[in-house]
Motif scaffolding. Sequence first.
Motif, mmCIF file in Angstrom:
data_model
loop_
_atom_site.group_PDB
_atom_site.id
_atom_site.type_symbol
_atom_site.label_atom_id
_atom_site.label_comp_id
_atom_site.label_asym_id
_atom_site.label_seq_id
_atom_site.Cartn_x
_atom_site.Cartn_y
_atom_site.Cartn_z
ATOM 1 N N UNK A 189 39.613 56.830 30.518
ATOM 2 C CA UNK A 189 40.633 56.647 31.552
ATOM 3 C C UNK A 189 40.994 55.170 31.678
ATOM 4 N N UNK A 190 41.913 54.885 32.575
ATOM 5 C CA UNK A 190 42.460 53.535 32.634
ATOM 6 C C UNK A 190 41.636 52.574 33.485
ATOM 7 N N UNK A 191 41.075 53.066 34.570
ATOM 8 C CA UNK A 191 40.465 52.094 35.477
ATOM 9 C C UNK A 191 39.034 51.782 35.053
ATOM 10 N N UNK A 233 30.128 42.136 35.310
ATOM 11 C CA UNK A 233 31.239 41.702 34.464
ATOM 12 C C UNK A 233 32.556 42.259 35.003
ATOM 13 N N UNK A 234 32.528 43.547 35.348
ATOM 14 C CA UNK A 234 33.744 44.172 35.880
ATOM 15 C C UNK A 234 34.167 43.489 37.175
ATOM 16 N N UNK A 254 33.511 40.392 38.097
ATOM 17 C CA UNK A 254 34.052 39.077 37.816
ATOM 18 C C UNK A 254 35.466 39.183 37.215
ATOM 19 N N UNK A 299 37.620 41.470 37.605
ATOM 20 C CA UNK A 299 38.607 41.829 38.628
ATOM 21 C C UNK A 299 38.922 40.625 39.499
ATOM 22 N N UNK A 300 37.869 39.890 39.826
ATOM 23 C CA UNK A 300 38.057 38.704 40.665
ATOM 24 C C UNK A 300 39.010 37.711 39.998
ATOM 25 N N UNK A 301 38.828 37.531 38.707
ATOM 26 C CA UNK A 301 39.637 36.527 38.005
ATOM 27 C C UNK A 301 41.026 37.036 37.647
ATOM 28 N N UNK A 302 41.083 38.291 37.216
ATOM 29 C CA UNK A 302 42.335 38.781 36.641
ATOM 30 C C UNK A 302 43.131 39.651 37.609
ATOM 31 N N UNK A 352 42.063 46.064 37.455
ATOM 32 C CA UNK A 352 40.999 46.753 36.729
ATOM 33 C C UNK A 352 41.612 47.814 35.820
ATOM 34 N N UNK A 377 42.677 48.960 32.438
ATOM 35 C CA UNK A 377 42.364 48.529 31.076
ATOM 36 C C UNK A 377 43.619 48.352 30.216
ATOM 37 N N UNK A 378 44.674 49.059 30.566
ATOM 38 C CA UNK A 378 45.900 48.934 29.764
ATOM 39 C C UNK A 378 46.525 47.551 29.948
ATOM 40 N N UNK A 435 44.566 44.891 30.542
ATOM 41 C CA UNK A 435 43.602 43.917 30.031
ATOM 42 C C UNK A 435 43.597 43.974 28.511
ATOM 43 N N UNK A 436 44.721 43.625 27.917
ATOM 44 C CA UNK A 436 44.797 43.797 26.466
ATOM 45 C C UNK A 436 44.510 42.526 25.698
ATOM 46 N N UNK A 493 45.360 46.733 20.949
ATOM 47 C CA UNK A 493 44.730 45.991 22.028
ATOM 48 C C UNK A 493 44.296 46.891 23.167
ATOM 49 N N UNK A 553 45.105 58.315 39.176
ATOM 50 C CA UNK A 553 45.787 57.699 38.030
ATOM 51 C C UNK A 553 47.127 58.369 37.812
ATOM 52 N N UNK A 602 27.025 34.763 35.124
ATOM 53 C CA UNK A 602 28.360 35.243 35.469
ATOM 54 C C UNK A 602 28.715 34.894 36.902
#
Lengths: 112, 807
Positions: free
Chosen positions: A22-24, A90-91, A93, A95-98, A101, A103-104, A106-107, B592, B707, B791
Amino acid sequence: MELYMSLAIGVLFTVGVYLVLSKSLLRIILGTSFLTHGVHLLLLTMSRLKTGAAPLLGEKADAYVDPLPQALILTSIVISFGVTSFFFVLAYKAYQKLGTDDMEQLRGSDDE
Amino acid sequence: MLLLHFAIILPFLFAFIGPLLQKALPRVHTGWLMLPAPVFLFIYMMSLIPVNRERGPLQGKLSWMPSLGVDFDVYADGLGLLFALIITGIGSLVVLYSIYYLDKNKEKLTHFYVYLMLFMGAMLGLVLSDNAMVLYGFWELTSISSFLLIAFWHKRERSRYGALKSMVITVFGGLAMFAGFLLLYTVTGTFSIREWIAEAPSMANDALFLPAMLLVLLGAFTKSAQFPFHIWLPDAMEAPTPVSAYLHSATMVKAGIYLVARMSPVFAGQQAWLWLVSGFGVATLIYGSYRAMKQTDLKALLAFSTISQLGLVMSLFGLGSAAAFYTGTEQALFYSKATMAAVFHLINHAIFKGALFMTAGIVDHETGTRDIRRLGGLMAVMPISFTIAVIGAFSMAGIPPFNGFLSKEMFFTSVLNIREAELLGLHAWGALIPVIAWVASVFTFVYSMLFVFRTFGGKKSFEKLEKKPHEAPLGMLLPPVTLASLAIVFGLFPNLLSYSLIEPAMAAVHPNLLEPGKQFMVSIHLWHGFTAELYMTAGVVALGIVLFLLHRRTAVLHAPLFERVSLNRVYDSGLKLLDRFSGSVTKLYMTGSIRQYLIYIFVFIIAALGATLVSEGAVQLDTSGFADMSFYEAVIIIALILSAIAVPFANSRLMAIILTGVSGYMVTLFFVIFRAPDLALTQMIVETVSVALFLLCFYHLPKLKKEVVKLRFKLWNLLIAVGVGTVMTLVALSASGGSSFESISHYFLENSYTLAGGKNVVNVILVDFRGFDTMLEIVVLGIASYGIYALIRVKLKGDQEEGAIET
């Protein structure tokens, strides 16, 4: 029992894969934990179920279940826990930076 | 380790110490420091000629990779020595020429001479190696050093283009040749060319023989610029002129010729060999000479001329291989004359083409242009260069008394002779070869005349030129004068070469033709009566003069051929197309998107595992050993399945997490039921912590939205998920269905207490029997915690700017 367990394992894998696709990011992490459960149960099922007592020699039983897969699963549980925790953070962080969430989105960049 | 080994290594040594010497003697032109190497080698190679005649070829072994059959074995027979002499002789002259041609203050001389020495060593190694793999290594080294030399002026776009093109084409051929050698190795079990030649008769019926031949020929054709692989040679003219003179006239482009000559004893006697070598040679000959007439740049003209002359030599080697079809010595000797012509012309071509390139370089150096449309009337100001050009061009055109005339006559003899080879069914086509050869000779005559009279003849019109032309310095003239003198000497006294060079080389190409102790009759005469060949030459001269005079007026003769279609265009657009094609293919599957990659992986799992399961008939439902199910277990299974299935439908974060937790606890319960207390404990703790972590993290993550995706997206996901699930179910069933051998666990159960002193077998396995696993899993946890700490704590640059995307 093994038959039903195999079915349950199949369901766990199905749900895991479906979530991972899925995407999220959140769903993907949930999916990985389902896959982990599936693998652990698969390891256990493969070594025959309920063939004897728990592998504690104080039981003085005639037969014990196979202790080796249990040791393997124990190792695997700990490792997947470590990986999953890292993945969570990691997820978080990411999300915090970008700020997304999905994934499509976050390419990565084009010039990779 | 012979002196011959040392001779091959010497140029590499010079390439190594040259820059150091240059540092020590900064005032001296690097060329002077390098000159001793080729001169010494030339003298040494000369001294080997009598040795070869009296005691047979010099051989030396040097073990390198004996386990692979790759040894640095040298073998200096007539053919190898002939090439070595050309390489070192012309090499010395080119080094001398370049000393005056390249300016010490403007050019990076050390680079130039290092590349040149690398090339010289590689070329020497190529012609003197007996081991095919070593030969291949040197072959690629010539490609690389040639690449470096062509792109010597690397700031020019054209130089880089030419270098890349020559690299691509020659390395393509080199790899093909490598494959051919490997095939020959699988047939014979050796890399030694000597042994291949010895085993040639028994190889002919092998299935790999023909592919090996084609691959080796591909290597030879690309290196020697045969049609249609000739396209790199004109573009290689961007190199400095000494490089063009050396690499692209005398040495590297002859490497393919050398290979054909060297492998001739292995492959001759095959119809395909004769047809391919002669056919491609003749095609190259006519095409190159035709194109050369149309060039306006001196070096481009010489490049196409080189292509056509290489085709001539190649076709002669092909015709010479006809000798292998005849057992009767008489007839075999008749056809081997072609080989004689080939060897002779090889020497002649190296001589006059080197001289002509140097002349072109002098003209360029003294006038600043190489365009024959702007040149003319240099005869008066550059008399010596003009003389050299006349000798070289007349020799190239095949006019007496120069050496080119003799080899041209022998060429005509050979093409006329081949008509008589009934064995090959050449009756119909045999007549065509002399005709083509004759026409090509006419073209050759025309462009040779163009070279001389467009440059040096005509009116003086120096106002168009950048510099005021004058005669070149003596040092620059010395090498071409030497070569031109050789052209005259060999023209008047060709028998100087007969038994010193030509006969041994012929013996190397036709090793089995003569009884031991006999020699080929090599006698070349300037005058051999009124023969057909002489009339042909007369015709060439007559028609050539007519065409030369008409050249300006007839557009057919000088307008570029087919502006639209050219092999260069094919090459360029082919490369572009490949580039674009691979780019678009990559774009097609490397999107990607992680989901797509996962789909590839899962589909592969389904396909590979599913196919294996089906084809091996692995799924055997042997339920005999299965445990039965109680009510509790049924409840737990149903709870697990329901909670799992509900997760994708959950609309809130909390719901999804709790459902995931539920299935985790159900797994814990399974561990309890299936007699695994330690697992149950660990799973419970881990699940609890995980859920806590989930809650902690997801508090910061965005809300779980439904979604909004197309139905197709979901259906695909579902399909793949169900596929993977099904496959895993089958795997689980087939794994638990029938165990093929006993578990090793009874050992742990028996010895857990006696050997390790513990009753909890799982724990004993974890810390005693298999303690390493545990140690490293502790490391994993440690790394994970450090990673998490990093991190969270480590501030990367740009962290202050919220929302800024790291790049």
